[in-house]
Design a protein around this motif. Structure first.
Motif, PDB file in Angstrom:
ATOM      1  N   CYS A  62      52.506  36.161  35.411  1.00 20.07           N
ATOM      2  CA  CYS A  62      51.482  36.304  36.146  1.00 20.07           C
ATOM      3  C   CYS A  62      50.506  34.965  36.043  1.00 20.07           C
ATOM      4  O   CYS A  62      49.398  34.946  36.593  1.00 20.07           O
ATOM      5  CB  CYS A  62      50.595  37.426  35.117  1.00 20.07           C
ATOM      6  SG  CYS A  62      51.490  38.958  35.164  1.00 20.07           S
ATOM      7  N   GLY A  64      50.916  32.200  37.717  1.00 20.09           N
ATOM      8  CA  GLY A  64      50.292  31.583  39.048  1.00 20.09           C
ATOM      9  C   GLY A  64      49.371  32.297  39.848  1.00 20.09           C
ATOM     10  O   GLY A  64      48.701  31.724  40.873  1.00 20.09           O
ATOM     11  N   GLU A  65      48.887  33.351  39.410  1.00 17.33           N
ATOM     12  CA  GLU A  65      48.019  34.100  40.439  1.00 17.33           C
ATOM     13  C   GLU A  65      46.679  34.039  39.980  1.00 17.33           C
ATOM     14  O   GLU A  65      46.128  33.983  38.712  1.00 17.33           O
ATOM     15  CB  GLU A  65      48.477  35.769  40.198  1.00 17.33           C
ATOM     16  CG  GLU A  65      49.533  36.239  41.026  1.00 17.33           C
ATOM     17  CD  GLU A  65      49.774  37.576  40.737  1.00 17.33           C
ATOM     18  OE1 GLU A  65      48.915  38.419  40.770  1.00 17.33           O
ATOM     19  OE2 GLU A  65      50.994  37.947  40.553  1.00 17.33           O
ATOM     20  N   HIS A  66      45.755  33.872  40.967  1.00 20.84           N
ATOM     21  CA  HIS A  66      44.372  33.570  40.722  1.00 20.84           C
ATOM     22  C   HIS A  66      43.423  34.750  41.430  1.00 20.84           C
ATOM     23  O   HIS A  66      43.988  35.057  42.548  1.00 20.84           O
ATOM     24  CB  HIS A  66      43.952  32.149  41.048  1.00 20.84           C
ATOM     25  CG  HIS A  66      44.541  31.096  40.743  1.00 20.84           C
ATOM     26  ND1 HIS A  66      44.267  30.730  39.314  1.00 20.84           N
ATOM     27  CD2 HIS A  66      45.630  30.411  40.980  1.00 20.84           C
ATOM     28  CE1 HIS A  66      45.126  29.805  38.895  1.00 20.84           C
ATOM     29  NE2 HIS A  66      45.929  29.427  39.938  1.00 20.84           N
TER      30      HIS A  66
END
Length: 102
Positions: A62, A64-66
């Motif tokens: 998780c 890399g997700e923004h």
């Protein structure tokens, strides 16, 4: 949880703070107490190891997700809204009560 052995810091207390320790969010004194306990207590060290692996897995899957900018903006606005409406009352006994404007 308790291993049944006497420790300066109780097992349940250590396990309730394991994420603070993992995230480096506790002060130096608390960090040393938790580390000492983990060095002495095999069951807590095992649990710590599981939590450490979980944190690594979450970061890997998780990391890399923004959140979308619009969501961040709306959350900030709502937080400001709620905190502006709140009234904090401090009493002599240092109890804090938060009231929202209705």
């Amino acid at each position: 949880m308790s291993c049944g052995e006497p420790h300066e810091t109780d097992c349940s207390e250590v396990l309730s703070e394991v994420w603070l320790y993992l995230d480096h969010e506790c002060d130096e004194r608390r960090k040393e107490l938790l580390q000492t306990h983990l060095d002495e207590c095999h069951p807590c060290l095992e649990q710590y190891g599981l939590e450490e692996h979980l944190k690594a897995l979450l970061a890997k899957k998780c990391g890399g997700e923004h959140a979308p900018e619009d969501l961040k903006r709306r959350l900030r606005a709502r937080i400001h809204e709620v905190t502006d409406e709140a009234e904090v009352v401090v009493e002599v006994e240092a109890e804090v009560e938060v009231r929202t404007a209705d």
